[in-house]
Design an enzyme around this catalytic site. Structure first.
Site, PDB file in Angstrom:
ATOM      1  N   ASP A 172      10.743  47.318  34.143  1.00  0.00           N
ATOM      2  CA  ASP A 172      12.516  47.558  34.899  1.00  0.00           C
ATOM      3  C   ASP A 172      13.631  46.373  34.247  1.00  0.00           C
ATOM      4  O   ASP A 172      12.884  45.507  33.809  1.00  0.00           O
ATOM      5  CB  ASP A 172      12.040  47.302  36.426  1.00  0.00           C
ATOM      6  CG  ASP A 172      12.689  48.384  36.652  1.00  0.00           C
ATOM      7  OD1 ASP A 172      13.826  48.701  36.991  1.00  0.00           O
ATOM      8  OD2 ASP A 172      12.358  49.520  37.497  1.00  0.00           O
TER       9      ASP A 172
ATOM     10  N   HIS B 172      16.106  51.915  32.889  1.00  0.00           N
ATOM     11  CA  HIS B 172      15.373  50.607  34.092  1.00  0.00           C
ATOM     12  C   HIS B 172      15.101  50.057  32.684  1.00  0.00           C
ATOM     13  O   HIS B 172      13.455  49.751  32.848  1.00  0.00           O
ATOM     14  CB  HIS B 172      13.793  51.495  34.687  1.00  0.00           C
ATOM     15  CG  HIS B 172      14.857  52.544  36.109  1.00  0.00           C
ATOM     16  ND1 HIS B 172      16.069  51.098  36.960  1.00  0.00           N
ATOM     17  CD2 HIS B 172      14.731  53.848  36.330  1.00  0.00           C
ATOM     18  CE1 HIS B 172      15.785  52.144  38.282  1.00  0.00           C
ATOM     19  NE2 HIS B 172      15.364  53.428  37.827  1.00  0.00           N
TER      20      HIS B 172
ATOM     21  N   GLU C   8      16.265  58.615  36.861  1.00  0.00           N
ATOM     22  CA  GLU C   8      17.531  57.416  36.856  1.00  0.00           C
ATOM     23  C   GLU C   8      17.867  57.303  35.396  1.00  0.00           C
ATOM     24  O   GLU C   8      18.254  56.298  35.278  1.00  0.00           O
ATOM     25  CB  GLU C   8      17.206  56.662  38.057  1.00  0.00           C
ATOM     26  CG  GLU C   8      16.743  56.840  39.272  1.00  0.00           C
ATOM     27  CD  GLU C   8      16.752  56.305  40.393  1.00  0.00           C
ATOM     28  OE1 GLU C   8      17.391  56.080  41.671  1.00  0.00           O
ATOM     29  OE2 GLU C   8      15.935  54.298  39.732  1.00  0.00           O
TER      30      GLU C   8
END
Ligand code: ACM
Length: 775
Positions: free
Chosen positions: A205, A279, A343
């Site tokens: 991440d 990420h 995202e």
């Protein structure tokens, strides 16, 4: 805990004494979670003792599983059974036979049968997966009673069992906070005891890359380490570097191999998650050529939230991704590989001339289409190597790659859409299946997202929406709960957030829809909590813990008291003298009043067994008037977090409930009739959140002094300002500070008090710890 019961808990249903009668049926309960598909009671009982021989059919897996069972029983019941020998169905009386029978007719490799008769026990399955679960069920039956020293007497029965769904998953985020390989091994063991069979391992991440990749050593030498947020690190200088000590860690390939092999023995597929194209900040810091801007980030960041950094779409970047995935495929032999896809902010792609030119070359219309192109390429790579791509539901955007499985997290709509397109989907919606949300409003609750997701909330989740046709519903292959760890710093807290919600998840994933029954589940929960204790799992007791509501009566001599527990189960016993209640102490029957003074202690009991830890509350007027941030109301529910202080570096830290998009608190219906002053304690937390434009919308009142003030208004946040409390006395403290009390005038009646900070910048963010009108 005392225990009159000395036999297996096939027992009458708990008598409910609180609120509505929840258990409609009072039939026998088999203390097994998840509830088996079919249970037929028999006649008589099997007595298990140290003299009971274990035997196994010739398949080596059968003796391995027999040994597994015996080790579990030794650990949790202290009972050491005779060693295993190879046997047959014609075993002598008194034996427990573990039998793998490949000819057993069963469509499902996880199915099994368990036959308990007075003269023997037979566990049978077509292969090791089913037999493992037969052993788990038998172990649960052996550990159902309260006392470790109770003889094990198992009533005769026959269980025929198989799962409802084939994906019963748990996701662990090891990127935001790192857990040791030993913890992962333990978690795998605990998952198997719930018949959970997929561990999605979130390994990369923005804040950390945790998987050793031989070809790209900087991913872990650089990407696995960050300076934690806030003021704490300045006080934690690493003597080796003279700089703040770095937080991090990574899993070597050797440790991953060990974990994956161990998981296979526990029927758990480890699905690695390598998140892309978003990420990915840690990877970009390690290898800046992967980034999409001219000035890529230079250090692994420590903010939570969504970073704008995304991988670019150069051929070199695809080469990197494929090389990484090649090593991943070697380490993780399972069918599925998760490539995230969530995202991914498209701004950097949008403003990069190079990426826009590439989009034109590819004939891709927009950035969503580019993400779809990205995912399709990766899907093809995986498919050619015999693997299947799974990704978060954003992979639907711009067109789903062929054959992809969707992990539905923004509600269940992504799962429904995928199923309608003929793709498989796993339901893991936020917040219901997100284990980083608090489980209750109690003061003991560790940091996490603010909105409570109780055990019951999770249990009542329906993974199969009625709107799906049967052929579409067949594509919902299961469900998964996700433990994100931004706010879950320690392994102990990871356990607390996971258990017992994992038990509810397990039942949703395994047991037939028509058998799901919350009161029935709750009745089997005390035994499960005792198993957790025997296994050393630090589980939450929120379902049974007593919540205490108090209100000083007008004459100020008595206190109105309301006690409850989430599960509305058991009997609540209490004392007013600060001593721990037992089942012999008074029972709480409903709202009551008690004299002011003393200390209330309460706990729920089932018979003489205490179901959860004691809860206590001082009943003197000053304590009654005090409210912690968790007991206040936030002025809005935009993004409420139960946040931890960043100091001290070692030792306990304060936890504050705050809406970070609107740091504002209400003390509802404060009794100010005798108040002469207001006392508060405040703290500061790092404002380490990537929240994009939302940051600009956070209202901060203009301070009158350099350190700022806490402003208190009455009858709502637009009411009269009754106090301004300078923050200067607390400004230099990294921990909680009590501000000098400020005088206020007493007023009759109840008033809502509103608290807001006037401060110049957001970082650090001032937060309330507690508030107390003082008489
Ligand atoms: C997610 O929670 N970003 C999948």
């Amino acid at each position: 805990m005392g225990a009159p019961a000395n036999r297996l808990r096939i027992r009458a249903a708990l008598l409910l004494t609180l609120a509505a009668p929840l258990l409609a049926t009072a039939g026998p309960i088999v203390d097994v979670i998840p509830l088996p598909a079919r249970i037929q009671p028999g006649v008589g009982a099997f007595a298990m003792s140290a003299a009971t021989p274990l035997s196994a059919s010739p398949d080596p897996d059968a003796s391995r599983i027999a040994n597994y069972f015996s080790a579990l029983l030794l650990k949790t019941r202290g009972l050491s059974l005779h060693s295993t020998r190879t046997g047959s169905a014609a075993e002598p009386r008194g034996a427990v036979l573990f039998s793998i029978d490949p000819h057993r007719l069963s469509a499902d490799p996880e199915s099994y049968s368990l036959d308990i008769s007075p003269d023997r026990i037979v566990l049978s399955a077509a292969g090791s997966r089913g037999l493992l679960y037969a052993a788990v069920t038998l172990w649960q039956l052996c550990t159902a009673s309260a006392e470790r020293s109770d003889p094990i007497e198992l009533p005769a029965l026959r269980i025929e069992d198989r799962p409802r769904f084939r994906w019963r998953g748990l996701m662990l985020d090891s990127a935001r906070h790192f857990q040791s390989p030993g913890f992962i091994l333990q978690l795998i063991d605990w998952m198997a005891l719930h018949k959970l069979n997929v561990l999605q391992w979130h390994l990369t991440d923005d804040q950390g890359w945790r998987l050793q990749i031989r070809r790209y050593p900087r991913l872990t030498s650089v990407g696995a380490w960050r300076v934690p947020a806030g003021a704490g690190p300045a006080a934690d200088i690493d003597p080796a570097t003279g700089r703040p000590r770095l937080y991090g860690g990574f899993y070597t390939q050797e440790s991953v191999r060990q974990i994956v092999a161990h998981a296979a023995q526990r029927n758990i597929a480890v699905v690695p998650e390598i998140d892309m194209p978003g990420h990915a900040t840690a990877a970009i810091v390690a290898y800046p050529a992967l980034g999409s801007t001219a000035a890529p980030p230079r250090s692994v960041p420590s903010d939570w939230g969504i970073y704008p950094n995304v991988l670019n779409v150069d051929e070199g970047t695809f080469g990197f991704v494929e090389n990484v995935l090649s090593e991943v495929l070697e380490l993780f032999p399972g069918e599925y590989v998760d490539v995230g896809g969530d995202e991914a902010v498209k701004d950097q792609w949008h403003s990069s001339p190079r990426i826009q030119a590439r989009m034109r070359e590819l004939g891709v219309a927009d950035e969503r289409g580019l993400q779809s192109y990205f995912m399709r390429r990766i899907e093809k790579f995986l498919h050619e190597r015999g693997r299947r791509l799974v990704g978060w539901d954003e992979i639907l955007e711009g067109g789903l790659p062929p054959r992809a499985t969707v992990m539905s997290w923004r509600g269940i709509d992504g799962g429904v859409a995928a199923a309608r397109l003929g793709h498989d989907a796993v339901m893991s919606p936020s917040p219901t299946l997100y284990l980083d949300f608090r489980q209750g409003r109690g003061a003991r609750e560790p940091p996490g997202r603010g909105q409570p997701v109780t055990l019951e909330d999770l249990y009542r989740f329906n993974p199969l929406p009625a709107a799906l046709r049967p052929d579409e519903a067949a594509h919902i292959i299961g469900l998964q709960a996700n433990l994100w760890t931004e706010h879950v710093r320690t392994q102990e807290r990871a356990q607390y957030m996971t258990f017992p919600r994992a038990a509810a998840l397990a039942e949703l994933g395994w047991s037939r829809g028509q058998d799901l029954d919350w009161p029935g589940f709750v009745a089997r929960l005390p035994a499960q909590l005792r198993r957790y204790e025997a296994l050393g799992i630090h589980a939450s007791e929120d379902a049974f813990a007593v919540s205490i509501q108090t209100r000083l009566e007008p004459g100020r001599e008595r206190v109105a008291l309301q006690l409850a527990n989430q599960a509305r189960v058991g009997e609540i016993h209490y004392r007013l003298d600060g001593r721990n209640p037992t089942a012999a102490d008074p029972v709480y029957h409903g709202p009551t009043t008690v004299p002011v003074g003393g200390e209330l202690r309460a706990a729920a009991f089932e018979g003489s067994d205490r179901l959860a830890l004691m809860t206590s509350r001082s009943l003197d007027p000053a304590s009654l008037a005090r409210r912690s941030s968790q007991e206040l109301t936030t002025c809005s529910n935009k993004l409420v977090l139960n946040l931890e202080d960043d100091a001290p570096v070692h030792g306990p830290r304060a936890v504050f409930l705050v809406d970070i998009l609107n740091p504002c608190w209400i003390y509802p219906s404060a009794d100010l009739s005798h108040a002469r002053a207001l006392s508060v304690a405040v703290g500061q937390v790092p404002f380490n959140f990537q929240i994009g434009a939302d940051r600009n919308a956070i209202r901060l009142d203009t301070p009158q002094s350099a350190s700022g003030e806490l402003e208190v208004r009455i009858d709502g946040c637009d009411g009269e300002r009754i106090a301004v409390m300078p923050l200067a006395p607390a400004a230099s403290s990294a921990a909680v500070s009590q501000l000098p009390a400020v005088p206020i005038a007493p007023r009759p009646g109840a008033h809502d008090l509103c608290f807001r900070f006037a401060q110049r910048g957001l970082d650090p963010l001032w937060v309330l710890d507690w508030v107390q009108p003082v008489g």
